[in-house]
Write an enzyme that holds these catalytic residues in place. Sequence first.
Site, mmCIF file in Angstrom:
data_model
loop_
_atom_site.group_PDB
_atom_site.id
_atom_site.type_symbol
_atom_site.label_atom_id
_atom_site.label_comp_id
_atom_site.label_asym_id
_atom_site.label_seq_id
_atom_site.Cartn_x
_atom_site.Cartn_y
_atom_site.Cartn_z
ATOM 1 N N CYS A 76 0.818 -1.229 0.000
ATOM 2 C CA CYS A 76 0.000 0.000 0.000
ATOM 3 C C CYS A 76 0.843 1.267 0.000
ATOM 4 C CB CYS A 76 -0.929 0.004 1.203
ATOM 5 S SG CYS A 76 -2.046 -1.387 1.139
ATOM 6 N N HIS A 83 -3.936 6.719 1.269
ATOM 7 C CA HIS A 83 -4.197 5.369 0.766
ATOM 8 C C HIS A 83 -5.609 4.968 1.195
ATOM 9 C CE1 HIS A 83 -4.176 1.214 0.021
ATOM 10 N NE2 HIS A 83 -4.037 0.859 1.281
ATOM 11 N N ASN A 131 -9.868 -1.401 -1.775
ATOM 12 C CA ASN A 131 -8.438 -1.146 -1.583
ATOM 13 C C ASN A 131 -7.680 -1.684 -2.808
ATOM 14 O OD1 ASN A 131 -5.735 -1.229 -0.895
ATOM 15 N ND2 ASN A 131 -6.067 -2.051 1.160
HETATM 16 N N1 ACO Z 1 -18.431 -9.981 6.733
HETATM 17 C C1 ACO Z 1 -19.046 -10.227 7.899
HETATM 18 N N2 ACO Z 1 -18.396 -10.394 9.063
HETATM 19 C C2 ACO Z 1 -17.056 -10.326 9.042
HETATM 20 C C3 ACO Z 1 -16.339 -10.077 7.850
HETATM 21 C C4 ACO Z 1 -17.079 -9.911 6.672
HETATM 22 N N3 ACO Z 1 -16.505 -9.667 5.501
HETATM 23 N N4 ACO Z 1 -15.027 -10.058 8.152
HETATM 24 C C5 ACO Z 1 -14.913 -10.267 9.469
HETATM 25 N N5 ACO Z 1 -16.146 -10.447 10.014
HETATM 26 C C6 ACO Z 1 -16.484 -10.691 11.413
HETATM 27 C C7 ACO Z 1 -15.363 -11.353 12.176
HETATM 28 O O1 ACO Z 1 -15.417 -12.759 12.027
HETATM 29 C C8 ACO Z 1 -15.668 -10.912 13.604
HETATM 30 O O2 ACO Z 1 -16.710 -11.719 14.108
HETATM 31 P P1 ACO Z 1 -16.738 -12.133 15.685
HETATM 32 O O3 ACO Z 1 -16.836 -10.841 16.426
HETATM 33 O O4 ACO Z 1 -17.954 -13.002 15.763
HETATM 34 O O5 ACO Z 1 -15.443 -12.861 15.914
HETATM 35 C C9 ACO Z 1 -16.244 -9.504 13.437
HETATM 36 O O6 ACO Z 1 -16.658 -9.422 12.051
HETATM 37 C C10 ACO Z 1 -15.253 -8.394 13.734
HETATM 38 O O7 ACO Z 1 -14.026 -8.687 13.064
HETATM 39 P P2 ACO Z 1 -12.801 -7.686 13.124
HETATM 40 O O8 ACO Z 1 -11.671 -8.265 12.312
HETATM 41 O O9 ACO Z 1 -12.521 -7.305 14.562
HETATM 42 O O10 ACO Z 1 -13.433 -6.422 12.369
HETATM 43 P P3 ACO Z 1 -12.858 -4.962 12.198
HETATM 44 O O11 ACO Z 1 -13.860 -3.998 12.655
HETATM 45 O O12 ACO Z 1 -11.454 -4.841 12.718
HETATM 46 O O13 ACO Z 1 -12.816 -4.826 10.607
HETATM 47 C C11 ACO Z 1 -11.151 -4.811 8.890
HETATM 48 C C12 ACO Z 1 -11.977 -5.669 9.853
HETATM 49 C C13 ACO Z 1 -12.104 -4.122 7.946
HETATM 50 C C14 ACO Z 1 -10.237 -5.752 8.121
HETATM 51 C C15 ACO Z 1 -10.323 -3.766 9.697
HETATM 52 O O14 ACO Z 1 -9.688 -4.410 10.775
HETATM 53 C C16 ACO Z 1 -9.294 -3.056 8.874
HETATM 54 O O15 ACO Z 1 -9.609 -2.322 7.952
HETATM 55 N N6 ACO Z 1 -7.984 -3.185 9.220
HETATM 56 C C17 ACO Z 1 -6.899 -2.465 8.578
HETATM 57 C C18 ACO Z 1 -6.685 -2.904 7.157
HETATM 58 C C19 ACO Z 1 -5.478 -2.194 6.556
HETATM 59 O O16 ACO Z 1 -5.312 -1.001 6.681
HETATM 60 N N7 ACO Z 1 -4.596 -2.964 5.912
HETATM 61 C C20 ACO Z 1 -3.386 -2.396 5.388
HETATM 62 C C21 ACO Z 1 -3.503 -2.031 3.984
HETATM 63 S S1 ACO Z 1 -3.717 -3.415 2.919
HETATM 64 C C22 ACO Z 1 -2.111 -3.798 2.268
HETATM 65 O O17 ACO Z 1 -1.113 -3.325 2.684
HETATM 66 C C23 ACO Z 1 -2.054 -4.820 1.205
#
Ligand code: ACO
Length: 337
Positions: A115, A262, A292
């Site tokens: 990213c 980003h 993304n």
């Molecule tokens: N649909 C439905 N439910 C989901 C999904 C989905 N697609 N994905 C996860 N869940 C569920 C999980 O299983 C979890 O359920 P549980 O509470 O029963 O265990 C719940 O949703 C919460 O999961 P979290 O992972 O805690 O959700 P969060 O609010 O953190 O969102 C996300 C996840 C969107 C991935 C977020 O953490 C995020 O954006 N992180 C940063 C990403 C980023 O910046 N990456 C770097 C850039 S990418 C690169 O470099 C290639």
Amino acid sequence: MINSIIRGTGMFVPPNLMTNKDLEKIMDTSDEWIQQRTGIKQRYWIPQEGVTGASDLGYEAAKKALDAAGWIAEDLDFIIFATLSPDIMFPGCGCLLAAKLGLNSTPALDIRQQCTGFLYGFATADAYIKTGLAKKVLLVGGEVHSSGLDKSTRGRDVTVIFGDGAAAVCIEGIDTQEPVGLLASVLHADGNYAESLMAELPASRLPKRNPDGVPLDDPRYFPVMDGPSIFKKAVRLLPKVTYEVLEKAGIGLDQIDLIVPHQANKRINQAFGQFLKLADDKVFHNIEKYGNTTAASIPLALHEAIEQGRIGKSGETVLFVALGAGLTWGASVYRFL
Ligand code: ACO
């Protein structure tokens, strides 16, 4: 003083629109969850796996950027391609793209900084330009994520985020005494967190690059991410590196007309804006349309911001900021000529 100026931008996304509702049909997820947690409404994926690689999308974006700059491919004296999803393990997408552009000796470099790829690429282009190694550089960010995602419910946290796409900028060194062009860049990396976001296979450290007998749906073929920990790191490090780059550029936040971050998660960028006490319209978002697109995300957002008249007039200043796998993170400040 030789400064690096953007002469033209271009973008390309493949034609296959995938809405959140489309994803609901293939995995246990919901439009509501995806929009609430990420801000994403849709993304584009290549229509057919096995035909298109990142360099193909990059080629389409590159042609548009060259047209916008009024250049032809033969004008280029350096190509940089940022991607985490290269067409093949080697050679890199820069070489493949150069060949597609009809070039047969122009130097080409790949950047694998995910990213933050565009920021590393822009800083590299600037260094080549400032040291006289290049004058006209094509910088491309391009990704085909969709062929490498786990599209079962197991991979839903990562798969719903990523979109395919490419964007390109033409960068030229000009001799000027004015404070224009790329004013400052700050880059960081911390490989101690490599496992927070990675795709492990195929891997040169393993016999035959894959452990024997590993099925193609093994989770190690797909990106795995500790989303919450990356989220927390982003919210802390993005403001920090913003202040760092402003100090290096010798300007204040009030002199920034637009921030083009980003596009990883709209909530991250909103938290970033709130931390810096920025008005909502100071931070550009287009993640709702594309998801993304990793190395393509900043140049794609820049291209749209320019098209929408949000930035691009002479003297206007934009700040780019990103964090992603590696971990890598950074920021840069650019002023339009
Ligand atoms: N649909 C439905 N439910 C989901 C999904 C989905 N697609 N994905 C996860 N869940 C569920 C999980 O299983 C979890 O359920 P549980 O509470 O029963 O265990 C719940 O949703 C919460 O999961 P979290 O992972 O805690 O959700 P969060 O609010 O953190 O969102 C996300 C996840 C969107 C991935 C977020 O953490 C995020 O954006 N992180 C940063 C990403 C980023 O910046 N990456 C770097 C850039 S990418 C690169 O470099 C290639």
